[in-house]
Design an enzyme around this catalytic site. Structure first.
Site, PDB file in Angstrom:
ATOM      1  N   CYS A   1       0.716  -1.175   0.377  1.00 28.06           N
ATOM      2  CA  CYS A   1       0.398  -0.233  -0.168  1.00 28.06           C
ATOM      3  C   CYS A   1       0.823   1.058  -0.532  1.00 28.06           C
ATOM      4  O   CYS A   1       1.533   1.653  -0.887  1.00 28.06           O
ATOM      5  CB  CYS A   1      -1.474  -0.104   1.340  1.00 28.06           C
ATOM      6  SG  CYS A   1      -2.421   0.680   0.601  1.00 28.06           S
TER       7      CYS A   1
ATOM      8  N   HIS B   1      -3.726  -4.882   0.385  1.00 30.62           N
ATOM      9  CA  HIS B   1      -2.804  -5.437   1.627  1.00 30.62           C
ATOM     10  C   HIS B   1      -2.687  -7.419   1.085  1.00 30.62           C
ATOM     11  O   HIS B   1      -3.517  -7.731   2.190  1.00 30.62           O
ATOM     12  CB  HIS B   1      -3.875  -5.266   2.581  1.00 30.62           C
ATOM     13  CG  HIS B   1      -3.561  -3.864   3.255  1.00 30.62           C
ATOM     14  ND1 HIS B   1      -2.217  -3.342   3.942  1.00 30.62           N
ATOM     15  CD2 HIS B   1      -3.747  -2.944   2.693  1.00 30.62           C
ATOM     16  CE1 HIS B   1      -2.359  -1.919   3.845  1.00 30.62           C
ATOM     17  NE2 HIS B   1      -3.476  -1.074   2.739  1.00 30.62           N
TER      18      HIS B   1
ATOM     19  N   GLU C   1      -1.587  -9.373   3.030  1.00 28.04           N
ATOM     20  CA  GLU C   1      -1.133 -10.144   4.980  1.00 28.04           C
ATOM     21  C   GLU C   1      -2.822  -9.779   5.248  1.00 28.04           C
ATOM     22  O   GLU C   1      -3.040 -10.879   5.800  1.00 28.04           O
ATOM     23  CB  GLU C   1      -0.695  -8.869   5.860  1.00 28.04           C
ATOM     24  CG  GLU C   1      -2.009  -7.352   6.376  1.00 28.04           C
ATOM     25  CD  GLU C   1      -1.172  -5.875   5.092  1.00 28.04           C
ATOM     26  OE1 GLU C   1      -1.040  -6.450   3.803  1.00 28.04           O
ATOM     27  OE2 GLU C   1      -1.389  -5.554   5.775  1.00 28.04           O
TER      28      GLU C   1
HETATM   29  N1  GLN Z   1      -1.882   6.657   2.554  1.00 30.43           N
HETATM   30  C1  GLN Z   1      -1.841   5.912   1.875  1.00 30.43           C
HETATM   31  C2  GLN Z   1      -3.315   5.853   0.990  1.00 30.43           C
HETATM   32  O1  GLN Z   1      -4.899   6.287   1.897  1.00 30.43           O
HETATM   33  C3  GLN Z   1      -1.616   4.401   1.934  1.00 30.43           C
HETATM   34  C4  GLN Z   1      -2.707   3.564   3.191  1.00 30.43           C
HETATM   35  C5  GLN Z   1      -2.402   2.600   3.207  1.00 30.43           C
HETATM   36  O2  GLN Z   1      -1.379   1.936   3.011  1.00 30.43           O
HETATM   37  N2  GLN Z   1      -3.121   1.719   4.130  1.00 30.43           N
HETATM   38  O3  GLN Z   1      -4.016   5.727  -0.005  1.00 30.43           O
END
Ligand code: GLN
Length: 534
Positions: A383, A509, A511
């Site tokens: 992310c 994600h 995970e």
């Molecule tokens: N802050 C970033 C976004 O909103 C990444 C979010 C995250 O890593 N879950 O896109």
């Protein structure tokens, strides 16, 4: 079979591992072929933890249907090896939200709306709905917090009423408590347990089973004493002794016949549980033959709970690779120069940059991503980790000086990461990110395609920003490969570079979908390649 309702409460202190205990009971019952689901009640007023700071709450777990949930849902999914959904996590905020909305619509027909029965009815209906919607045999509801908390009372009251509604043979109360060992006296002390059971009885609930968290096995004298003072049969005083691997807890419970006792109390006639695969996993987890060290580089590193699913996903992958996982926690705020980088990362076998929000620590992450790329260290960016990968590539390979995400610098000359178009008009913060499962098409002959061995995958998301489509051409012309994209090709979901042992970033994600018995493929291959470069 009539649906059975089990309630798990906690006493004395928080952080005793109620989520793991609940998950373990779930797994034990599932091993008899029962259809089990697990539900978490969080007594706070927030509608969900999505708006909370990780320091307040730890990780926000995301379900496939896009709910932002308590991290215990992660344990539930990992132990049950099932995906759960929005209804598996209830908060006080949600309960009051629906009762107050109903009141505003005039649906209470002039009545005074009260905690009992209206709030408790709403709580009970959500527990029952979860069961009936999915044809569940056993619902295990974990009530967050500690008995005696003011905010938990309506939930305990609802749990008490459930026995009245469904009878003793269909309801069961399990209480997790602490039995501390006092070094000076060289004894276990049972008084805190006695007090917490008394508190529970004040609410009209007599626990049927006690799980006693202790740092070594209790003697039969101590169990006898707990049994007598807490009015629980001695064989229902179960020792939840500390173990090195959380996945061992179901086996510790089974050793003490907790599973059979629950079946007997609930009059369920089932035999021949099958936990073979689980036992094998625990055995492998306890005696690996290799070691790998992975650096986890984030800004919430003092609070390990903020990275719960990442830690678990890494350990599932390590077990599958017959390796012991060593984790090195790197505070990205502190990575200010080359020396700090080399000290932090020189000796590790793999580097992971997890998700995150806000500007603090981002420049450190960008330096780390560059280091991993140039030093040929296996790298996984998740992310925000993917976003940093793109920023680094833009700045250092494509010559876009000062490239950034508009989350951190809205005046950058090269906004390579920008808000998703549908995010630009959103003003409400809660539940409005791009959330939950989204499909992703993998490019032929890419590392991602090799890892997943499929053309289309689905993984879980939680973000507002994305790779800016305006810069894709410039980035790819210099060698960055977007190997996973949304099916219409609009959103960049995975980035990688060729000629590197393992270098990949994902907007989703991975995970959240890793399970002990089914590690996530990206984590599996990340650990595998970390072992290859040793
Ligand atoms: N802050 C970033 C976004 O909103 C990444 C979010 C995250 O890593 N879950 O896109």
């Amino acid at each position: 079979m009539e649906t059975k309702y089990i309630f798990v409460t906690g006493g004395v202190v928080s952080s005793l591992g109620k989520g793991i205990a609940t998950s373990s009971i779930g797994l034990l019952l599932k091993s008899y072929g029962l259809k089990v689901t697990l539900q978490k009640i969080d007594p706070y007023i927030n509608v969900d933890p999505g708006t909370m700071n990780p320091y307040q709450h730890g990780e926000v777990f995301v379900t496939e249907d896009g709910a932002e949930c308590d991290l215990d849902l992660g344990h539930y999914e990992r132990f049950l090896n099932n995906s759960l959904g929005r209804e598996n996590n209830i908060t006080t905020g949600q309960i009051y939200y629906s009762v107050i909305s109903r009141e505003r619509r005039g649906e209470y027909l002039g009545k005074t709306v009260q905690v009992i029965p209206h709030i408790t009815d709403e709580i009970k209906s959500r527990i029952k709905q979860l069961a009936s919607k999915n044809n569940i045999d056993v619902v295990i509801t974990e009530i967050g917090g500690t008995v005696g908390d003011i905010e938990g009372q309506p939930f305990l009251e609802a749990a008490r009423q459930m026995r009245l509604d469904y009878g003793k043979e269909n309801t069961l109360y399990i209480h997790l408590t602490l039995v501390p060992f006092i070094k000076a006296a060289r004894e276990f002390k049972t008084k805190p347990t006695q007090h917490s059971v008394r508190k529970l009885r004040e609410m009209g609930i007599q626990p049927d089973i006690l799980l006693c968290r202790s740092d070594s096995w209790l003697t039969s004298d101590e169990r006898q004493k707990i049994s007598l003072f807490c009015n629980v049969p001695i064989n229902a005083v179960i020792d939840a002794v500390d173990v090195e691997c959380i996945y061992e807890i179901p086996l510790i419970f089974r050793q003490q016949k907790l599973d059979q006792m629950i079946l007997k109390e609930l009059q369920i006639e089932k035999q021949d549980p099958d936990l073979t695969e689980w036992e094998l996993f625990v055995q492998k987890a306890k005696s690996p033959s290799k070691v790998t060290e992975i650096a986890i580089c984030g800004k919430y590193v003092e609070l390990r709970d903020a990275y719960k699913s990442i830690i678990e996903a890494l350990s599932h992958a390590a077990v599958a690779n017959d390796a012991r996982l060593k984790m090195k926690w790197i505070d990205t705020d502190r990575i200010e120069d080359e020396i700090a980088l080399e000290n932090a990362l020189g000796m590790v076998n793999g580097i992971l940059v997890p998700g995150g929000f806000g500007m603090r620590g981002v420049e450190g992450k960008v330096r780390i991503v560059k280091y991993a790329r140039e030093m040929n260290k296996p790298f996984l960016g998740i992310c925000l980790g993917l976003q940093c990968l793109v920023i680094e590539y833009a700045r250092n390979v494509c010559g876009m000086k000062g490239a950034n995400s508009t989350e951190f610098d809205d005046e950058t000359a090269y906004p390579v990461i920008d808000l998703l178009p549908e995010q630009k008009k959103i003003t409400n913060m809660g539940g409005t990110m791009r959330l939950g499962n989204w499909p992703c098409r993998l490019e032929a002959r890419s590392l991602a395609r090799k890892i997943y061995a499929k053309d289309i995958i689905e993984e879980r998301h939680r973000h507002r920003y994305e790779v800016n489509p305006k810069y894709i051409k410039a980035l790819t012309s210099k060698g960055l490969v977007f190997s996973g994209k949304s099916p219409k090709g609009k959103l960049m979901e995975i980035a990688e570079i060729p000629n590197h042992p393992f270098y990949i970033g994902t907007q989703f994600h991975p995970e959240f979908t890793s399970r002990p018995l089914a590690p996530n493929p990206i984590f599996y291959h990340f650990i595998k390649s970390s072992l290859e470069i040793i």
